[in-house]
Design an enzyme around this catalytic site. Sequence first.
Site, PDB file in Angstrom:
ATOM      1  N   LYS A 183      -8.806  10.539 -16.578  1.00  0.00           N
ATOM      2  CA  LYS A 183      -9.185  11.209 -17.820  1.00  0.00           C
ATOM      3  C   LYS A 183      -8.057  11.099 -18.845  1.00  0.00           C
ATOM      4  O   LYS A 183      -7.807  10.013 -19.326  1.00  0.00           O
ATOM      5  CB  LYS A 183      -9.567  12.666 -17.508  1.00  0.00           C
ATOM      6  CG  LYS A 183     -10.533  12.810 -16.319  1.00  0.00           C
ATOM      7  CD  LYS A 183     -11.905  12.225 -16.583  1.00  0.00           C
ATOM      8  CE  LYS A 183     -12.766  12.028 -15.339  1.00  0.00           C
ATOM      9  NZ  LYS A 183     -12.908  13.161 -14.434  1.00  0.00           N
ATOM     10  N   TYR A 230     -15.606  20.596  -9.622  1.00  0.00           N
ATOM     11  CA  TYR A 230     -16.228  19.277  -9.791  1.00  0.00           C
ATOM     12  C   TYR A 230     -17.230  19.008  -8.655  1.00  0.00           C
ATOM     13  O   TYR A 230     -16.878  19.105  -7.469  1.00  0.00           O
ATOM     14  CB  TYR A 230     -15.085  18.257  -9.789  1.00  0.00           C
ATOM     15  CG  TYR A 230     -15.450  16.814  -9.976  1.00  0.00           C
ATOM     16  CD1 TYR A 230     -15.986  16.365 -11.175  1.00  0.00           C
ATOM     17  CD2 TYR A 230     -15.217  15.887  -8.961  1.00  0.00           C
ATOM     18  CE1 TYR A 230     -16.282  15.019 -11.343  1.00  0.00           C
ATOM     19  CE2 TYR A 230     -15.504  14.542  -9.131  1.00  0.00           C
ATOM     20  CZ  TYR A 230     -16.046  14.120 -10.329  1.00  0.00           C
ATOM     21  OH  TYR A 230     -16.334  12.793 -10.500  1.00  0.00           O
ATOM     22  N   ARG A 268       0.815  -1.224   0.000  1.00  0.00           N
ATOM     23  CA  ARG A 268       0.000   0.000   0.000  1.00  0.00           C
ATOM     24  C   ARG A 268       0.848   1.275   0.000  1.00  0.00           C
ATOM     25  O   ARG A 268       0.392   2.338  -0.426  1.00  0.00           O
ATOM     26  CB  ARG A 268      -0.937  -0.034   1.230  1.00  0.00           C
ATOM     27  CG  ARG A 268      -1.665   1.236   1.538  1.00  0.00           C
ATOM     28  CD  ARG A 268      -2.942   0.995   2.323  1.00  0.00           C
ATOM     29  NE  ARG A 268      -2.769   0.121   3.480  1.00  0.00           N
ATOM     30  CZ  ARG A 268      -2.227   0.496   4.649  1.00  0.00           C
ATOM     31  NH1 ARG A 268      -1.770   1.715   4.805  1.00  0.00           N
ATOM     32  NH2 ARG A 268      -2.127  -0.368   5.649  1.00  0.00           N
TER      33      ARG A 268
HETATM   34  C1  LIG Z   1     -13.519  13.163 -13.114  1.00  0.00           C
HETATM   35  C2  LIG Z   1     -13.047  14.339 -12.335  1.00  0.00           C
HETATM   36  C3  LIG Z   1     -12.647  14.213 -11.009  1.00  0.00           C
HETATM   37  C4  LIG Z   1     -12.745  12.920 -10.251  1.00  0.00           C
HETATM   38  O1  LIG Z   1     -11.852  12.003 -10.738  1.00  0.00           O
HETATM   39  P1  LIG Z   1     -11.871  10.477 -10.269  1.00  0.00           P
HETATM   40  O2  LIG Z   1     -10.587   9.959 -10.804  1.00  0.00           O
HETATM   41  O3  LIG Z   1     -13.084   9.860 -10.897  1.00  0.00           O
HETATM   42  O4  LIG Z   1     -11.951  10.492  -8.782  1.00  0.00           O
HETATM   43  C5  LIG Z   1     -12.176  15.339 -10.363  1.00  0.00           C
HETATM   44  N1  LIG Z   1     -12.116  16.521 -10.987  1.00  0.00           N
HETATM   45  C6  LIG Z   1     -12.487  16.685 -12.265  1.00  0.00           C
HETATM   46  C7  LIG Z   1     -12.380  18.023 -12.894  1.00  0.00           C
HETATM   47  C8  LIG Z   1     -12.973  15.598 -12.984  1.00  0.00           C
HETATM   48  O5  LIG Z   1     -13.381  15.778 -14.242  1.00  0.00           O
END
Ligand SMILES: *Cc1c(COP(=O)(O)O)cnc(C)c1O
Length: 401
Positions: free
Chosen positions: A211, A114, A61
């Site tokens: 992303k 977000y 971890r």
């Molecule tokens: C998708 C997203 C998140 C969250 O990301 P995860 O990896 O799903 O926790 C945070 N901030 C923005 C701007 C996002 O588009």
Amino acid sequence: MANNTKRTHRDTRLVHSGSHPERHDGAVNTPVYRVSTVVSSDVEEMRRRAKHPPETLAYGRAGTPTHWGLQEAIADLEGYKHCLALPSGLSGVMISLLGLCQSGDHVLVADNVYGPIRLVCCDRLNGWGLDAELFDASTGADVEELIRPNTKMIIVESPGSLTFDMTDIPAVSNVAHAHGVLVLADNTWATPLLIDAPALGIDISIHSGTKYIGGHSDVAVGTLCVDDDDIHHKLKWAALLFGYGLSPDDAYLALRGLRTLGVRLQRHEDNARVVATWLQDRPEVERVMYPPLASDPGHEIWKRDFSGANGLFGVMFKSGISEAACDRFINTLSIFLRGFSWGGYESLVMSTSGDSIKRPASGWTPSGPSMRLHVGLEDPSDLIADLEHGFAAMAEAIAAE
Ligand SMILES: *Cc1c(COP(=O)(O)O)cnc(C)c1O
């Protein structure tokens, strides 16, 4: 190799940062270290490992060479001293709050960040004594008026989620730093490539690597970068003690995606500019929310702070168009897939009509229904043909109303 990459250009660093074939029998990609248990030759070695010195295996971890490769690459690209690899983008915010704030601390959160981050700060952690307050994201230096003696952190995201409006981050950072307040920015839209986060005064830069960094819609991962040794120490231990461990397989996928981020992002931007410009001229469209367009209200800040763009933007329809007609448009699309998230190779569409797009502190509400598009790597003429089908279905829906 990695030690020499600092002096090279961005695209070269993207390929070589955090890569150490000499440590892995020549393997060009850092292998997946699937580890829970780590054994030592004597008790002294066990004690050394338990202190978690940098790049020392202690327990799964706490990180493995796969994680260190990702961390080194992201820190190098963003220009920070330290990076932590985390299991999601959202955990970057959680670890920052859990590691640096205490009950009674005040946190300012821009009203365009977000949604789940706003919810965590203003709803869930309020019950734990965190005093979180939303502020108008278009506020620059005037955010100073909201800073209190117990303000610990200001959280911003530019362009903001769903609304794509820009915050003047250097103006916010200047007043924050004058009061000893930390600036945390969710830089997911920018990726590690499109802004110079340390130069904008960002103390904690987080990314949802889910992303564009992963880039293939098959991994959840987050990164968090800081310069300050003490802050890094606190956040590293918060991640360890609160159990925020990233799987080594996911660290591997993130690092593999990262290597091609530059070429992917350029194509996403090229395609998005074609599609956004076409949409802007449609009679059904009130406004395309995409700061790279010269007509966008955030264009000047974007031009000053960003070196490029990506494939994600919003579309606001004219006020006379019903939400049902907009839904019909979205349901008709066949190349744009209806999906949450973004940053993969594929084009996606999501309705943003309703409360989620509203800006609670500024009071801004959209004049018509809206959607978010992620423009993928398909041929843009096919994407435009798909949207044309959507508009034809929308016209039928309007005629039948
Ligand atoms: C998708 C997203 C998140 C969250 O990301 P995860 O990896 O799903 O926790 C945070 N901030 C923005 C701007 C996002 O588009």
